[in-house]
Write a protein that holds these residues in place. Structure first.
Motif, mmCIF file in Angstrom:
data_model
loop_
_atom_site.group_PDB
_atom_site.id
_atom_site.type_symbol
_atom_site.label_atom_id
_atom_site.label_comp_id
_atom_site.label_asym_id
_atom_site.label_seq_id
_atom_site.Cartn_x
_atom_site.Cartn_y
_atom_site.Cartn_z
ATOM 1 N N UNK A 11 -11.253 -44.740 0.768
ATOM 2 C CA UNK A 11 -11.652 -44.506 -0.678
ATOM 3 C C UNK A 11 -12.713 -43.389 -0.800
ATOM 4 N N UNK A 12 -12.352 -42.384 -1.687
ATOM 5 C CA UNK A 12 -13.533 -41.199 -1.900
ATOM 6 C C UNK A 12 -14.518 -41.840 -2.196
ATOM 7 N N UNK A 13 -15.678 -41.167 -2.066
ATOM 8 C CA UNK A 13 -17.127 -41.451 -2.272
ATOM 9 C C UNK A 13 -17.318 -41.091 -3.664
ATOM 10 N N UNK A 14 -18.188 -42.301 -4.295
ATOM 11 C CA UNK A 14 -18.566 -42.167 -5.782
ATOM 12 C C UNK A 14 -19.234 -40.778 -6.082
ATOM 13 N N UNK A 15 -20.329 -40.415 -5.265
ATOM 14 C CA UNK A 15 -21.110 -39.003 -5.182
ATOM 15 C C UNK A 15 -20.581 -38.287 -3.960
ATOM 16 N N UNK A 16 -19.726 -37.293 -4.088
ATOM 17 C CA UNK A 16 -19.484 -36.497 -3.062
ATOM 18 C C UNK A 16 -20.736 -35.792 -2.238
ATOM 19 N N UNK A 20 -19.019 -54.012 11.895
ATOM 20 C CA UNK A 20 -18.938 -53.041 10.792
ATOM 21 C C UNK A 20 -19.879 -51.942 10.993
ATOM 22 N N UNK A 21 -19.484 -50.611 11.247
ATOM 23 C CA UNK A 21 -20.368 -49.469 11.374
ATOM 24 C C UNK A 21 -21.480 -49.299 10.146
ATOM 25 N N UNK A 38 -21.883 -38.416 0.595
ATOM 26 C CA UNK A 38 -20.834 -38.505 1.340
ATOM 27 C C UNK A 38 -21.074 -39.153 2.793
ATOM 28 N N UNK A 39 -20.771 -40.561 3.097
ATOM 29 C CA UNK A 39 -21.320 -40.891 4.530
ATOM 30 C C UNK A 39 -20.547 -40.485 5.534
ATOM 31 N N UNK A 40 -20.980 -40.483 6.623
ATOM 32 C CA UNK A 40 -20.592 -39.873 8.062
ATOM 33 C C UNK A 40 -19.172 -40.696 7.895
ATOM 34 N N UNK A 56 -18.832 -43.969 9.643
ATOM 35 C CA UNK A 56 -19.203 -45.093 8.829
ATOM 36 C C UNK A 56 -18.176 -45.827 8.031
ATOM 37 N N UNK A 57 -16.917 -45.282 7.992
ATOM 38 C CA UNK A 57 -15.868 -45.930 7.348
ATOM 39 C C UNK A 57 -15.048 -46.712 8.193
ATOM 40 N N UNK A 58 -15.451 -46.920 9.403
ATOM 41 C CA UNK A 58 -14.743 -47.992 10.462
ATOM 42 C C UNK A 58 -15.228 -49.352 10.696
ATOM 43 N N UNK A 59 -14.350 -50.069 10.463
ATOM 44 C CA UNK A 59 -14.662 -51.607 11.107
ATOM 45 C C UNK A 59 -13.654 -51.865 12.148
#
Length: 295
Positions: free
Chosen positions: A145-150, A187-188, A153-155, A158-161
């Motif tokens: 999912x795209x970050x709300x605030x570019x 959860x990262x 943007x998280x590393x 951090x998108x992985x579980x």
């Protein structure tokens, strides 16, 4: 005449001896113990959401389409939830009869998931006696999912579980099977400091055969206390398996919208009966499975 008599007697004794030897060989074969493996503990490799004791057979591709509709309490206006749905499309492939892999893509957070599952014990009787079937599951999910605030943007990591699970169970009779699934979800990135990155849970799945082609499945996932935000709850699902030739239809009711492990284990936020005055949190859904032999 005597010559003919002796020839006949010799032939008769030869036939008797050969027959006796055949009987002895057959008795040895019959006495040789064989291993009888339990089969069809569950009809597919899923109970409802949980992976079951079963694996996709070697060289077989199992194509799955799964839906979870809106809650049924929306009434006739929303066609009892059918006007909206979350979807997962994926596939499972049997590399061997013991080793299975799979991938999928869900509409929730535009998530891609993948896993490997290895069955290292198989319930059997006879020459090899093993009371249970056991498998190990390891999976990952990627939130795209795209970050709300570019700008914030998280590393990417951090998108992985990640999910690790043991699946241990037994087919107790022709109609009844039970399994336990001790689970660790890592959860990262978690939403709040109050939540744990590592979440421990225990899944329970059961199947009761009703007719030759219909069975009822139940699964419940208990998350150990004080690991999640209080608004999240345990996943409970009840459904029916209907076999029709090359298809298996799984129709069920569940309080989980997610169809990948880290979501339905750690982010189920609706209850079957709700709190006092709350709406019901029950979703109707289905899994459709179609298998193709590759080799």
């Amino acid at each position: 005449m005597k010559k003919h008599y002796f020839l006949f007697l010799f032939f008769f004794l030869g036939v008797v001896m050969v027959h006796a030897q055949d009987d002895d060989l057959l008795s040895l074969i019959e006495e040789e113990p064989v291993t009888d493996y339990a089969t069809a503990s569950f009809k597919t490799n899923r109970v409802v959401n949980l992976h079951s004791l079963e694996n996709t057979a070697k060289g077989v591709f199992d194509f799955k389409i799964s839906h979870r509709f809106n809650t049924i309490d929306q009434g006739f206006y929303d066609w009892f939830g059918l006007d909206g749905a979350t979807i997962r499309i994926g596939g499972d492939f049997g590399i061997t009869d013991q080793l299975q892999i799979g991938i999928g893509r869900s509409t929730i957070n535009k998530t891609y998931d993948g896993y490997v599952k290895y069955k290292f014990l198989r319930q059997s009787t006879g020459k090899k006696n093993m009371p249970v079937t056991a498998a190990f599951f390891a999976g990952t999910a990627l939130n795209t999912l795209k970050a709300v605030d570019p700008a914030r943007k998280p590393p990417f990591a951090d998108r992985f579980d990640f999910t690790f699970q043991a699946i241990i169970g037994r087919k107790f009779s022709e109609g009844f099977s039970l399994q336990l699934s001790p689970t660790l979800v890592h959860r990262n990135l978690v939403p709040t400091r109050a939540e744990s990155n590592d979440v421990f849970a225990l899944g329970i799945g059961a199947r009761q055969k009703i007719t030759k082609r219909v069975a009822i499945n139940v699964e419940y996932i208990y998350v150990l206390p004080d690991q999640l935000d209080p608004r999240f709850t345990n996943s409970l699902s009840v459904g029916f398996d209907i076999e029709t030739g090359g298809h298996v239809f799984q129709l069920h009711f569940t309080n989980s919208r997610g169809m990948f492990e880290s979501n339905y284990i750690t982010q189920t936020n609706e209850k079957w009966f709700g709190n006092a005055g709350d709406a019901l949190g029950i979703h109707f859904g289905f899994n459709i499975s179609r298998v193709f032999t590759v080799y």
